[in-house]
Each structure stands twice: as C-alpha cells, then as structure tokens.
Design an enzyme around this catalytic site. Sequence first.
Site, PDB file in Angstrom:
ATOM      1  N   GLY A 160     -39.541 -32.162  38.410  1.00 37.73           N
ATOM      2  CA  GLY A 160     -39.693 -33.428  37.721  1.00 37.73           C
ATOM      3  C   GLY A 160     -41.143 -33.714  37.422  1.00 37.73           C
ATOM      4  O   GLY A 160     -42.001 -32.862  37.540  1.00 37.73           O
ATOM      5  N   HIS A 205     -27.926 -39.564  46.645  1.00 37.95           N
ATOM      6  CA  HIS A 205     -27.916 -38.421  47.563  1.00 37.95           C
ATOM      7  C   HIS A 205     -28.108 -38.841  49.020  1.00 37.95           C
ATOM      8  O   HIS A 205     -27.830 -38.056  49.924  1.00 37.95           O
ATOM      9  CB  HIS A 205     -29.006 -37.428  47.178  1.00 37.95           C
ATOM     10  CG  HIS A 205     -28.642 -36.556  46.020  1.00 37.95           C
ATOM     11  ND1 HIS A 205     -27.510 -35.780  46.000  1.00 37.95           N
ATOM     12  CD2 HIS A 205     -29.276 -36.330  44.831  1.00 37.95           C
ATOM     13  CE1 HIS A 205     -27.461 -35.116  44.849  1.00 37.95           C
ATOM     14  NE2 HIS A 205     -28.505 -35.436  44.121  1.00 37.95           N
ATOM     15  N   GLU A 245     -35.944 -27.558  48.469  1.00 40.00           N
ATOM     16  CA  GLU A 245     -34.622 -27.208  47.962  1.00 40.00           C
ATOM     17  C   GLU A 245     -34.768 -26.158  46.866  1.00 40.00           C
ATOM     18  O   GLU A 245     -35.613 -26.297  45.995  1.00 40.00           O
ATOM     19  CB  GLU A 245     -33.910 -28.438  47.400  1.00 40.00           C
ATOM     20  CG  GLU A 245     -32.461 -28.185  47.103  1.00 40.00           C
ATOM     21  CD  GLU A 245     -31.755 -29.398  46.520  1.00 40.00           C
ATOM     22  OE1 GLU A 245     -30.523 -29.406  46.472  1.00 40.00           O
ATOM     23  OE2 GLU A 245     -32.436 -30.332  46.098  1.00 40.00           O
ATOM     24  N   HIS A 296     -29.907 -41.670  40.774  1.00 41.77           N
ATOM     25  CA  HIS A 296     -29.423 -40.321  41.136  1.00 41.77           C
ATOM     26  C   HIS A 296     -29.886 -39.946  42.529  1.00 41.77           C
ATOM     27  O   HIS A 296     -29.096 -39.531  43.381  1.00 41.77           O
ATOM     28  CB  HIS A 296     -29.959 -39.313  40.111  1.00 41.77           C
ATOM     29  CG  HIS A 296     -29.543 -37.898  40.364  1.00 41.77           C
ATOM     30  ND1 HIS A 296     -28.568 -37.274  39.619  1.00 41.77           N
ATOM     31  CD2 HIS A 296     -29.971 -36.972  41.265  1.00 41.77           C
ATOM     32  CE1 HIS A 296     -28.405 -36.036  40.058  1.00 41.77           C
ATOM     33  NE2 HIS A 296     -29.255 -35.824  41.056  1.00 41.77           N
ATOM     34  N   GLU A 297     -31.163 -40.094  42.778  1.00 46.86           N
ATOM     35  CA  GLU A 297     -31.710 -39.629  44.059  1.00 46.86           C
ATOM     36  C   GLU A 297     -31.243 -40.487  45.235  1.00 46.86           C
ATOM     37  O   GLU A 297     -30.990 -39.972  46.317  1.00 46.86           O
ATOM     38  CB  GLU A 297     -33.234 -39.584  43.982  1.00 46.86           C
ATOM     39  CG  GLU A 297     -33.748 -38.571  42.974  1.00 46.86           C
ATOM     40  CD  GLU A 297     -33.231 -37.161  43.223  1.00 46.86           C
ATOM     41  OE1 GLU A 297     -32.785 -36.870  44.345  1.00 46.86           O
ATOM     42  OE2 GLU A 297     -33.268 -36.348  42.291  1.00 46.86           O
ATOM     43  N   GLU A 332     -24.681 -32.505  42.904  1.00 53.46           N
ATOM     44  CA  GLU A 332     -25.434 -32.888  41.712  1.00 53.46           C
ATOM     45  C   GLU A 332     -24.549 -33.520  40.648  1.00 53.46           C
ATOM     46  O   GLU A 332     -24.959 -34.465  39.974  1.00 53.46           O
ATOM     47  CB  GLU A 332     -26.169 -31.672  41.149  1.00 53.46           C
ATOM     48  CG  GLU A 332     -27.181 -31.066  42.116  1.00 53.46           C
ATOM     49  CD  GLU A 332     -28.202 -32.079  42.624  1.00 53.46           C
ATOM     50  OE1 GLU A 332     -28.393 -33.136  41.991  1.00 53.46           O
ATOM     51  OE2 GLU A 332     -28.815 -31.811  43.677  1.00 53.46           O
TER      52      GLU A 332
END
Length: 702
Positions: free
Chosen positions: A328, A358, A192, A354-355, A377
């Site tokens: 990260g 997705h 990405e 967060h991940e 995001e």
Amino acid sequence: MSLLLGRTVPLSFAHRVTACRPSPVSGPAPLRAALIKLRAIPTVTHSTVRRHNPTAMPERRPFVRLPTDVYPVNYGLCLKPDLIDFTFEGKLEALVEVTQATNQIVMNCADIDIITASFSPEGGDEINATGFNYQNEDEKVTLSFPSALQKGSGALKIDFVGELNDKMKGFYRSKYTAPAGEVRYAAVTQFEATDARRAFPCWDEPAIKATFDITLIVPKDRVALSNMNVIDRKPHPEDENLVEVRFATTPVMSTYLVAFVIGEYDFVESQSSDGVTVRVYTPVGKAEQGKFALEVATKTLPFYKDYFSVPYPLPKIDLIAIADFAAGEETALLIDPKNSCSSSRQWVALVVGHELAHQWFGNLVTMEWWTHLWLNEGFASWIEYLCVDHCFPEYDIWTQFVSADYTRALDLDALDSSHPIEVNVGHPSEVDEIFDAISYSKGASVIRMLHNYIGDEDFRKGMNAYLLKFQNKNASTEDLWDCLEQASGKPIAAVMSSWTKQMGFPIIVVDQEQVRGDDRVLKISQKKFCASGPHDGEDCPSWMVPISICTSEDPKCSKLKVLLDRPETSVTLSSVGPDQWVKINPGTVGFYRIQYSSSMLESLLPGVRDLSLQPVDRLGLQNDLFSLLHKQADMQEEKNRIERVLGAISAPDLIQKVLTFALSVRHAPRILPLTVDGFAVDKMAAEVKVSEAAGRDVCSEE
C-alpha cells in the site's frame, strides 16, 4: 488489530492488507496485531490487488510443513536495529513444548545468521546446539543438539543478527524525508505472508500460534510501536542515546501478525464509543491528514462490534502510514483536508474498513493455511463496503462496488487464464500468486451474493456462531459454511463450493411468456460465460445459482427467489401484467451475466430511460450488454459477435436494439448514475466500452 503501518492491521494484531484478511497446534489463534499495516487492497477497486498474474500458475515446488514435535508457546523477542548500518541484533527466548523426544528443532529462518542457540528443559541443564543446518531454498534451519530433548516444556534461546533489507518485506528499512529535507530511514515490518522468518527464527506458519513479548532497543528520539501497548520505557544501560521499550504480552497469534515500527511520526488520537483508544500515526508535520482516517476508525470499531456481536479484544489500535510499503501507500490513510476529492476519502474509508474487519475475521479467527486466504481477503473486501455504507450512506458505495470490484472480477474471471477462488497452496512461495483480483474482488462478490441468499439476520447469526466457536483458533472455509448452514437451514456448502472450487461463472439466459392473464413464465438456463466466445463441449461446468427476480412494480424488492441447481428451469410469476417489465438480479448481487431475450430487453429499455430501474441495475445491465460487445475496427464484427454470443442470428431486431442501446447511452448522461460531488461512477469498463463502441474518447467530452 491495528493498522500496522499501512493498510489496516492494528498494532495489536498485525495484518498485512490488503490486506483483506490460519493450526495444528492446539490453543487460541492470535488476533491480528493492533498495529495495522497499510496494505492496499487488490487492485480492482482499490489498490489491493497486489499482483494479478494473467498467466498460468507456475509449476508447484515440493513442500513439507514444519514438524510438530516442538512448538512455541511464547516468544520473548528483543531486537536492536541499527538505522545507520541497516543491520539488527536479536535475542530470542522462546518457551516451547516438546511433544516427543528429538535431538533437533526445525524452524523457519531466512536471511538471518544464528550466532548461538541452546535449549534448557524445565528444571534441567542447558544444552548447547552443536550445529545449524540452513535449508535456504525452503527458508528453514535445523538446530542440532548432542542429546535428545525430552518431552515437556523448555526454553529455546537464540542469538542472531540480520539485515534491515531494502526489499519491503521482513524487517526492512523505509526511506523518508524529514521536514528539514534530510533523507532518513525508519525500521518497519511486513510479515504477511511468510516473512516473519526474516526478522527472527520462528515457526512461521499461520496455524502455529503463540503469545509474544516484544522489546525494542531504539534511538531515544524515535517512536517505537508494536502490536500491544507500551508497558515500560527506560534508558539502555550501555548507550545513553538508546532506550528499551517493552510492550505488553500479545494474545495468541500467528507470526505473520507480529509488527513493529521504529521511526519519526506524529499522531492524532481519539476513542471509540466503546472505549478503545485509536491513534493514527503520520509522517512528521502531517498529523492533520490523519484525522479523517481517525474518524473512520472510531466509527468502524463499534459497527463491527455490533455486527459480529463480539467486542474488539484489545485496549488500543494504531493505524500508521508508511512511505515504502509493499502492500500500500500513504495515500491509503492520509487525507489533505484542503486538497482531496471525495473519491480519495472513500478510498481511505474502504481501506480502514477492510483492515479493521480483519481484527475479527482473520485475527480472532485465523485461516488454518494459506489455501483459505481468499476467505480472509474476500470477506474483508465485502464487509468494508457494508461498513462504509453504514458510516457514510451518502457515498452510495454499493454502486461503486459494482462499478469496480464486481465488474472487474467478471472481466478477469471470464478469461481462460483465470483460476478458482480457492487455490490449494503448498509451498509458501505460491502464496503471492493468489493475492489477486480473483481472491479479493471475486471473493467479495460471491460473499455478497451469499449474504443476499441467506439474508442479513441469519448471516449475522452464522457469523457470530463461527467467531465464538473458533475464536483464538484456526478454521477452514468449510467451518464457516457449516456455521452459516446451521443458522440458515440452506445448503451453503454445496452452493458455495460450486463458486469457490471452479473458475469462471455462468451467463443466465432468460426468456419470458405471458400466460393466463397476469401470470408470467420465465424460462431460465445457465451456461459458462467465456470472453473468447460461448463454451462448447460436453464438459460444461454448472453452478448452484441464487437468482432473485424483481418487477417494475417494485424494482428494489425481490418478488421471487430461486436456486438454479440444474442447467435449466421454469418459474411462474403471478400478478405481473403484460405492461410490466421483469428483471433478473435486482441490486446486481448475483455473480453472473444475463442474456435477455429480445422481448425482455425491449421491455427493460424504458426502465433504463426513465430511471425507474435503480442506478446499480442500470449499471449492471449496461455492463452485461457491453461484455458481449468487444472493441473492433469494424462495427460489423461487433454485430457478428453479438449474434454468436446471444444466439440471435435469427433475430436481427435484437441485434439492432443492443447496438442502438449501446450507442445511445453515451448521449443520455442521466442514464448513468452519479456519485458524490458529481463524480461519475461510469468511470469504469462500462462507460469506457460505451465510448469505444461510439468511437469517442471518454475524457474529451467531460
């Protein structure tokens, strides 16, 4: 999706993190790889702001998307990395659809050398490509054929070679130290936004989706991971030291979600309550440090399944910590149970939340183009807090959201160098410019405001309708607004466009008057807030501002909600006695600052001192006051600035109250909220600014 190597992208549908969160080709859109890359979130609250560029946007490069006369249906991809020479060999056999006759195929390709290419129409003879024209600046290659490829299905075969680069993008090498001290390398991916093209020739646009069948030829003593589960592992016929690892077919997905890893790892494993296998891969010898992330993931998957009313669609999800990862670091996933503080555990919980978000918002439904990246995001950066608050209520995580994401976004968005949340992206080189705190933290803040404005029940209904309508497809920001509008009956598109399509935010100016006994009239107006001073000029922007109002009778509950859709208005609160205080924005949810009149500020100060005003609101009030108080060598300059911004030149008593409040807070530690283990939330701009105003160093008195 899996946490593909870093932030959360499951090795099922890979997401870059961060990561946080696009389709002219018909057909389902991919879920993010069940391999989640550990990509940190924008640096506001977490480490996820990849890079905030405070300067003006660079000049736009001309850009044309890929032609639509040929598109992929399935990629059959085999890669053989060399971990010594840092190269790789690749074979691609893609099932494609030709929509109109053409004698060329245009694909994305960067840092790859194509050896041979051919096209075999279904039921026809193979046609060898006669030329490869690389357009390096646009990272494209045109394959030319001696005769026209006719409309219909066919197989595109490409043999190619590439480099395991050291740029932390594409298919790259990641250095690590083995337990014995030897330096070794893993081969990992970071695709990405637009770096899948560095690993294999492809249609590297989010809206051009396909399924993937991936095979990796790797050293037999290495772990090989990809988006899906392993379905076959056998010795390589040409080298006894190698094995061929074949993975199950992925769902339909964008190229940026593809992920694979070859290296040495340990793992811990568990199952979520709804039967999904979860693994956390760690460096060798550190499996114990993956247990907390495993606990978080197994709690998070059922929460999202219930919240979205859509089950996680894959049989497994892998989270992995990669030593060298652009988005990260290992600390976003690993926790040493003997030597870690509560803030480290909170950070890991937020990253995983967060991940995994997705997997639904970004993978199941994918943005149509990078212009809508903020929504992926921003949404994930908001719901990670909702999830962590559900799983670990003792963290008081929403107070930390205000102290980190919310206030950081306000500070940045008040600058003249800010930009709108939604930025039109043309050339893919522009994508990195919007991986910043505005996309993540302001995006999260306005989604939080929207959730509060709609109400949780209608918000969930709208989200479910959106996910079901666009699952395995691509969608735009406006598609989400439509679904939320239908669920709530409120003007969501009109409200949200005022927040996403223009930079900045308002300062809400409030005055009050007690009339007819227990009626309180509030005069509310808005103007643009600027860090450099009040906005002057006739072209002052305005917002549609959801405003909530509470009173000292119940500081946590809104007594009245209004939509400020004009420069100013008046509202009447009934049953509010003269001795009661009134506060705007309970919970510090609205993305704006508040300027209270002298009388309103005076009435609020007791609520701050006796703690009847909830911690997050004390923090918000404090931050608003200090946003008008800039560090200056001469305190008189501070007074002048407050006079100018508050418009209080004729009210010296107000100036003195603000300054007294600012200087006294530092001596009243109980006023500021504390979080777990006594860690002060005020380790943010608010307290720092207090200490600056008081002429003290924060750490010296800790």
